[in-house]
Design a protein around this motif. Structure first.
Motif, PDB file in Angstrom:
ATOM      1  N   ASP A   1      20.594  36.711 -25.752  1.00 40.03           N
ATOM      2  CA  ASP A   1      21.879  36.609 -25.064  1.00 40.03           C
ATOM      3  C   ASP A   1      21.795  37.127 -23.636  1.00 40.03           C
ATOM      4  O   ASP A   1      22.475  36.633 -22.736  1.00 40.03           O
ATOM      5  N   GLU A   2      20.955  38.144 -23.439  1.00 43.78           N
ATOM      6  CA  GLU A   2      20.792  38.730 -22.105  1.00 43.78           C
ATOM      7  C   GLU A   2      19.860  37.915 -21.224  1.00 43.78           C
ATOM      8  O   GLU A   2      19.661  38.248 -20.056  1.00 43.78           O
ATOM      9  N   GLY A   3      19.273  36.877 -21.775  1.00 46.01           N
ATOM     10  CA  GLY A   3      18.351  36.052 -20.999  1.00 46.01           C
ATOM     11  C   GLY A   3      16.977  36.671 -20.842  1.00 46.01           C
ATOM     12  O   GLY A   3      16.170  36.219 -20.031  1.00 46.01           O
ATOM     13  N   LYS A   4      16.685  37.693 -21.655  1.00 45.98           N
ATOM     14  CA  LYS A   4      15.380  38.344 -21.573  1.00 45.98           C
ATOM     15  C   LYS A   4      14.321  37.585 -22.364  1.00 45.98           C
ATOM     16  O   LYS A   4      13.126  37.695 -22.086  1.00 45.98           O
ATOM     17  N   LEU A   5      14.762  36.857 -23.377  1.00 43.64           N
ATOM     18  CA  LEU A   5      13.850  36.072 -24.194  1.00 43.64           C
ATOM     19  C   LEU A   5      14.401  34.666 -24.383  1.00 43.64           C
ATOM     20  O   LEU A   5      15.623  34.481 -24.464  1.00 43.64           O
ATOM     21  N   THR A   6      13.517  33.680 -24.485  1.00 44.02           N
ATOM     22  CA  THR A   6      13.888  32.327 -24.868  1.00 44.02           C
ATOM     23  C   THR A   6      13.646  32.180 -26.374  1.00 44.02           C
ATOM     24  O   THR A   6      12.948  33.002 -26.979  1.00 44.02           O
ATOM     25  N   PRO A   7      14.193  31.133 -27.003  1.00 46.99           N
ATOM     26  CA  PRO A   7      13.887  30.917 -28.428  1.00 46.99           C
ATOM     27  C   PRO A   7      12.392  30.817 -28.699  1.00 46.99           C
ATOM     28  O   PRO A   7      11.905  31.315 -29.722  1.00 46.99           O
ATOM     29  N   THR A   8      11.655  30.183 -27.772  1.00 50.54           N
ATOM     30  CA  THR A   8      10.200  30.075 -27.935  1.00 50.54           C
ATOM     31  C   THR A   8       9.547  31.451 -27.889  1.00 50.54           C
ATOM     32  O   THR A   8       8.651  31.766 -28.685  1.00 50.54           O
TER      33      THR A   8
ATOM     34  N   PHE B   1      10.174  44.436 -33.882  1.00 46.43           N
ATOM     35  CA  PHE B   1      10.328  43.311 -32.963  1.00 46.43           C
ATOM     36  C   PHE B   1      10.191  43.758 -31.510  1.00 46.43           C
ATOM     37  O   PHE B   1       9.472  43.143 -30.719  1.00 46.43           O
ATOM     38  N   GLY B   2      10.899  44.825 -31.141  1.00 47.76           N
ATOM     39  CA  GLY B   2      10.862  45.288 -29.754  1.00 47.76           C
ATOM     40  C   GLY B   2       9.478  45.693 -29.317  1.00 47.76           C
ATOM     41  O   GLY B   2       9.052  45.406 -28.188  1.00 47.76           O
ATOM     42  N   GLU B   3       8.745  46.374 -30.207  1.00 48.88           N
ATOM     43  CA  GLU B   3       7.380  46.786 -29.877  1.00 48.88           C
ATOM     44  C   GLU B   3       6.481  45.571 -29.647  1.00 48.88           C
ATOM     45  O   GLU B   3       5.665  45.555 -28.716  1.00 48.88           O
ATOM     46  N   ALA B   4       6.639  44.563 -30.492  1.00 50.47           N
ATOM     47  CA  ALA B   4       5.829  43.358 -30.340  1.00 50.47           C
ATOM     48  C   ALA B   4       6.169  42.627 -29.042  1.00 50.47           C
ATOM     49  O   ALA B   4       5.277  42.107 -28.355  1.00 50.47           O
ATOM     50  N   ALA B   5       7.450  42.581 -28.696  1.00 49.41           N
ATOM     51  CA  ALA B   5       7.861  41.910 -27.459  1.00 49.41           C
ATOM     52  C   ALA B   5       7.302  42.627 -26.231  1.00 49.41           C
ATOM     53  O   ALA B   5       6.877  41.979 -25.255  1.00 49.41           O
TER      54      ALA B   5
ATOM     55  N   LEU C   1       6.671  40.403 -22.696  1.00 47.52           N
ATOM     56  CA  LEU C   1       7.829  39.522 -22.552  1.00 47.52           C
ATOM     57  C   LEU C   1       9.077  40.296 -22.117  1.00 47.52           C
ATOM     58  O   LEU C   1       9.991  39.721 -21.529  1.00 47.52           O
ATOM     59  N   ILE C   2       9.128  41.568 -22.459  1.00 47.78           N
ATOM     60  CA  ILE C   2      10.223  42.432 -22.023  1.00 47.78           C
ATOM     61  C   ILE C   2       9.640  43.768 -21.595  1.00 47.78           C
ATOM     62  O   ILE C   2       8.473  44.075 -21.882  1.00 47.78           O
ATOM     63  N   THR C   3      10.454  44.567 -20.920  1.00 51.59           N
ATOM     64  CA  THR C   3      10.052  45.915 -20.522  1.00 51.59           C
ATOM     65  C   THR C   3      10.685  46.942 -21.464  1.00 51.59           C
ATOM     66  O   THR C   3      11.595  46.613 -22.238  1.00 51.59           O
ATOM     67  N   ASP C   4      10.216  48.159 -21.366  1.00 53.07           N
ATOM     68  CA  ASP C   4      10.814  49.229 -22.160  1.00 53.07           C
ATOM     69  C   ASP C   4      12.288  49.395 -21.806  1.00 53.07           C
ATOM     70  O   ASP C   4      13.117  49.663 -22.669  1.00 53.07           O
ATOM     71  N   ALA C   5      12.611  49.227 -20.513  1.00 47.38           N
ATOM     72  CA  ALA C   5      14.014  49.335 -20.081  1.00 47.38           C
ATOM     73  C   ALA C   5      14.862  48.231 -20.717  1.00 47.38           C
ATOM     74  O   ALA C   5      16.010  48.456 -21.099  1.00 47.38           O
TER      75      ALA C   5
END
Length: 297
Positions: A31-38, A54-58, A63-67
């Protein structure tokens, strides 16, 4: 690390919900635009492979930052804090900008002690003046950040700037002071002059407003306790920023109306004799000092 605090993750279909509430991290990040469905599918595959959250894997996949993860967790657990706005809010508001800072943990400890030893709505103990013997001891800083941490636990919190000598809350929160406490006490406004703080649900600030020529007289009128009574019907907790106790009699009048005060002093600056004098002044005004806080920040 906050990534350790949550489990899985897939977006869930169903009725619309409040942003973040009861939702999985993956859905919030999408929803925040940090990840796409892919991206989410890639993270799920990596999560299954490693047995991670999930967050650790991302994060491991860059694909994302800790923030990003901390912001998503804050939404999931309904823990509001500021990431990028609103513009102009002072970085001094550390509990909003950096809620994981050690200083903020100390403020949460103060909050806990106040909840245990002081806060009692049924007993009429829900309005607290934040006082200090002199100027530049961190009184406004403490008042502002305590207001944030109380609101973060879900209490409807009102911060009132009753310092008509050198008000600071309008600058800390970047709210207009065209109308404020002075306007309400002089009959030109009411409690609606309090400004909700964007991004911090449940928190509102009533600035000092235009500085009056008669601060003590204004605070001594019956309009002040009437305003506090109205505030108590609309908010769970009211914090009041005050002028220095040893410099102006205003603080005595404020604490007399509030009933209780938290005394703030600054490490390596405030003299013990000055703190003792301030405590006597407030006690003479029938105020209860519920605790003291040594500000080293």
């Amino acid at each position: 690390m906050l990534a350790k605090q949550t489990e899985n993750v897939l977006p869930m279909d169903g009725p619309a919900r409040a942003p973040g509430k009861g939702r999985h991290i993956g859905a919030i990040l999408m929803d925040e635009g940090k990840l796409t469905p892919t991206d989410a599918e890639q993270v799920l595959a990596r999560q299954r492979e490693l047995g991670w959250r999930f967050g650790e894997a991302a994060i491991e996949l860059n694909l994302i930052t800790d923030a990003d993860l901390r912001q998503a967790l804050a939404k999931q657990y309904e823990f509001p804090y500021l990431v990028s706005g609103p513009d102009g809010v002072s970085k001094e508001l550390i509990a909003a900008w950096d809620p994981f800072h050690p200083v903020v943990e100390e403020l949460r400890s103060v909050r806990t002690q106040l909840l245990i030893r002081w806060f009692n709505p049924g007993g009429g103990r829900r309005t607290l003046a934040i006082a200090s013997p002199g100027a530049r001891e961190g009184r406004s800083f403490v008042a502002a950040n305590l207001a944030v941490v109380f609101s973060q636990m879900g209490l409807r919190t009102l911060l009132v700037d009753a310092d008509f000598r050198a008000p600071r809350q309008q600058a800390i929160f970047n709210v207009s002071d065209r109308f404020g406490l002075s306007s309400a006490l002089s009959g030109r406004a009411d409690l609606s002059a309090a400004s909700p703080v964007t991004g911090l649900a449940g928190l509102a600030v009533l600035p000092a407003g235009p500085l009056p020529p008669n601060p003590l007289e204004l605070l001594s009128r019956g309009a002040f306790p009437a305003l506090l009574a109205k505030a108590q019907s609309e908010y769970d907790l009211i914090l009041i920023d005050t002028p220095p106790v040893n410099e102006y009699a205003d603080a005595q009048s404020i604490v007399y109306r509030a009933g209780d005060a938290l005394m703030v002093s600054r490490k390596d600056q405030t003299l013990l004799a000055d703190t003792e004098r301030a405590a006597r002044e407030l006690s003479d005004a029938a105020g209860r000092i519920v605790g003291t806080l040594m500000n080293a920040f």
